[in-house]
Design a protein around this motif. Structure first.
Motif, short mmCIF file in Angstrom:
data_model
loop_
_atom_site.label_atom_id
_atom_site.label_comp_id
_atom_site.label_asym_id
_atom_site.label_seq_id
_atom_site.Cartn_x
_atom_site.Cartn_y
_atom_site.Cartn_z
N PHE A 30 0.99 -1.16 0.23
CA PHE A 30 0.23 -0.04 0.17
C PHE A 30 0.86 1.29 0.16
CE2 PHE A 30 -3.78 1.72 2.83
CZ PHE A 30 -4.40 2.16 1.38
N ARG A 31 0.30 2.31 -0.74
CA ARG A 31 1.11 3.44 -0.65
C ARG A 31 0.84 4.22 0.56
NH1 ARG A 31 0.83 5.80 -6.68
NH2 ARG A 31 2.02 7.42 -5.96
N ALA A 32 1.07 3.50 1.54
CA ALA A 32 0.60 4.50 2.56
C ALA A 32 2.16 5.43 3.15
CB ALA A 32 0.36 3.39 4.08
N LEU A 33 3.21 4.79 3.11
CA LEU A 33 4.48 5.28 3.70
C LEU A 33 4.52 7.01 2.71
CD1 LEU A 33 6.80 5.72 5.34
CD2 LEU A 33 8.53 4.53 3.24
N GLU A 34 4.09 7.39 1.83
CA GLU A 34 3.96 8.63 0.58
C GLU A 34 3.17 9.07 1.77
OE1 GLU A 34 4.25 7.59 -3.51
OE2 GLU A 34 3.87 5.92 -3.41
N ALA A 35 1.98 8.53 2.21
CA ALA A 35 0.42 9.10 2.37
C ALA A 35 0.94 9.38 4.22
CB ALA A 35 -0.43 8.56 2.72
N LYS A 36 1.84 9.35 4.51
CA LYS A 36 2.48 9.27 5.99
C LYS A 36 2.25 11.07 6.66
CE LYS A 36 5.28 7.54 9.40
NZ LYS A 36 6.03 9.21 9.90
N PRO A 37 2.98 12.20 5.71
CA PRO A 37 2.76 13.37 6.17
C PRO A 37 1.67 14.23 6.12
CG PRO A 37 4.88 12.54 4.33
CD PRO A 37 4.16 10.90 4.63
N ALA A 38 1.16 13.53 5.16
CA ALA A 38 -0.44 13.69 4.83
C ALA A 38 -1.20 13.74 5.73
CB ALA A 38 -0.81 14.31 3.72
N LEU A 39 -1.15 12.20 6.34
CA LEU A 39 -1.98 12.17 7.24
C LEU A 39 -1.43 12.75 9.11
CD1 LEU A 39 -1.96 7.82 5.73
CD2 LEU A 39 -3.87 9.61 6.67
N GLU A 40 -0.64 12.35 8.89
CA GLU A 40 -0.26 13.18 9.91
C GLU A 40 -0.69 14.85 10.15
OE1 GLU A 40 3.58 10.96 10.87
OE2 GLU A 40 4.43 12.32 10.17
N ALA A 41 -0.76 15.14 9.11
CA ALA A 41 -0.68 16.35 9.12
C ALA A 41 -2.26 17.21 9.34
CB ALA A 41 -0.42 17.48 8.08
N HIS A 42 -3.07 16.08 8.44
CA HIS A 42 -4.57 15.93 8.34
C HIS A 42 -4.63 15.75 10.04
CE1 HIS A 42 -8.91 15.43 7.23
NE2 HIS A 42 -8.98 14.98 8.24
N PHE A 43 -4.11 14.54 11.25
CA PHE A 43 -5.12 13.62 12.05
C PHE A 43 -4.12 14.34 13.80
CE2 PHE A 43 -6.48 10.37 8.73
CZ PHE A 43 -8.07 10.35 9.56
N GLY A 44 -3.28 14.73 12.84
CA GLY A 44 -2.07 15.84 14.38
C GLY A 44 -2.23 15.11 15.21
N VAL A 45 -1.88 13.70 14.75
CA VAL A 45 -0.86 12.66 15.75
C VAL A 45 -0.16 11.65 14.67
CG1 VAL A 45 -3.59 11.52 16.72
CG2 VAL A 45 -2.74 10.69 15.14
N PRO A 46 0.88 10.75 15.26
CA PRO A 46 1.42 10.16 15.02
C PRO A 46 0.48 8.97 14.13
CG PRO A 46 1.62 9.81 17.14
CD PRO A 46 0.94 10.43 17.36
N VAL A 47 1.59 8.94 12.47
CA VAL A 47 1.12 7.62 12.09
C VAL A 47 2.16 6.26 12.11
CG1 VAL A 47 -0.02 7.68 9.33
CG2 VAL A 47 -0.65 9.69 10.88
N LEU A 48 1.84 5.71 11.62
CA LEU A 48 2.55 4.39 11.22
C LEU A 48 2.24 3.76 10.77
CD1 LEU A 48 3.92 3.40 15.48
CD2 LEU A 48 5.47 5.01 13.50
N THR A 49 3.13 3.34 9.24
CA THR A 49 2.84 2.61 8.91
C THR A 49 3.67 1.14 8.09
OG1 THR A 49 4.29 2.94 6.50
CG2 THR A 49 2.36 4.09 7.00
N SER A 50 2.98 0.05 7.89
CA SER A 50 3.95 -1.44 7.76
C SER A 50 5.13 -1.53 7.50
CB SER A 50 3.32 -2.53 6.90
OG SER A 50 2.36 -2.81 7.02
N ASN A 51 5.65 -0.33 6.14
CA ASN A 51 6.75 -0.19 5.82
C ASN A 51 7.72 1.03 6.94
OD1 ASN A 51 6.86 -1.84 3.72
ND2 ASN A 51 5.31 0.64 2.25
N SER A 52 6.94 2.11 7.12
CA SER A 52 8.32 2.67 8.31
C SER A 52 8.60 2.09 9.31
CB SER A 52 7.33 3.73 8.87
OG SER A 52 6.12 3.49 9.31
N ALA A 53 7.48 1.40 9.85
CA ALA A 53 8.04 0.12 11.30
C ALA A 53 8.48 -0.62 11.04
CB ALA A 53 6.07 -0.49 11.07
#
Length: 191
Positions: free
Chosen positions: A137-160
């Motif tokens: 899933f392209r979640a690592l690419e979405a991580k910065p936008a997800l963190e900006a949207h929700f204001g919480v840490p975002v972890l992805t399978s790939n980042s982990a």
């Protein structure tokens, strides 16, 4: 088939074997993932790591207590990931999947589509960490936008798993192996 692949990979003398499937690793819980990965690492002749185990460790380091989970998967796989990650004493407050059932299609949603899906599904939910599952899933690419949207840490399978690999090599003592038959330079080995 997985055991044969691990044995074959062992012929390249790897430093680490990573079982890179979050949903597959979560199907029977964390203990099963750890045992399966240890068995695969033994076949490959090196230490091993599973993505779901790396994800749980990353969530622990982040202090995650109230977790939201987003996946590209069907409900059964989404629930398996959520259940496995809840084993660490975390409360899963929401778990939503996109319903994709064709493996190669897991990479189809764009980062913008991932952010929009999460925003729609998690609207009004209270959580301290967002986990986005699937190494395809392209979640690592979405991580910065997800963190900006929700204001919480975002972890992805790939980042982990990337963090888990980095930590393993930084924390383990370096051990040089002797040069190979072709006179190549010694490599750092983790055993």
């Amino acid at each position: 088939m997985l055991q044969a692949a691990a044995s074959d990979l062992g012929t390249v003398n790897p430093d680490l074997f990573v079982f890179g499937c979050t949903s597959g690793g979560s199907l029977f819980g964390m203990d099963y993932d750890r045992k399966t990965c240890a068995d695969l690492g033994e076949l490959a002749g090196c230490p091993s790591m599973g993505v779901v185990t790396a994800a749980a460790a990353a969530l622990d380091r982040a202090g995650a207590r109230r977790l939201a989970v987003i996946t590209p998967y069907i409900d059964d796989l989404t629930n398996a990931v959520a259940t496995a990650l809840a084993e660490g004493g975390r409360e899963v407050v929401a778990a939503h999947g996109m319903g994709i059932h064709v493996n190669v299609a897991l990479a189809d949603p764009t980062p913008d589509e991932i952010v929009q899906f999460a925003a729609d599904k998690l609207k009004g939910k209270q959580f301290d960490t967002l986990f986005v599952s699937c190494t395809n899933f392209r979640a690592l690419e979405a991580k910065p936008a997800l963190e900006a949207h929700f204001g919480v840490p975002v972890l992805t399978s790939n980042s982990a798993v990337i963090d888990g690999i980095r930590r393993r090599f930084e924390e383990a003592p370096a051990q040089a192996t002797p040069p190979g038959r072709n006179g190549d330079t010694p490599r750092r080995r983790i055993r």
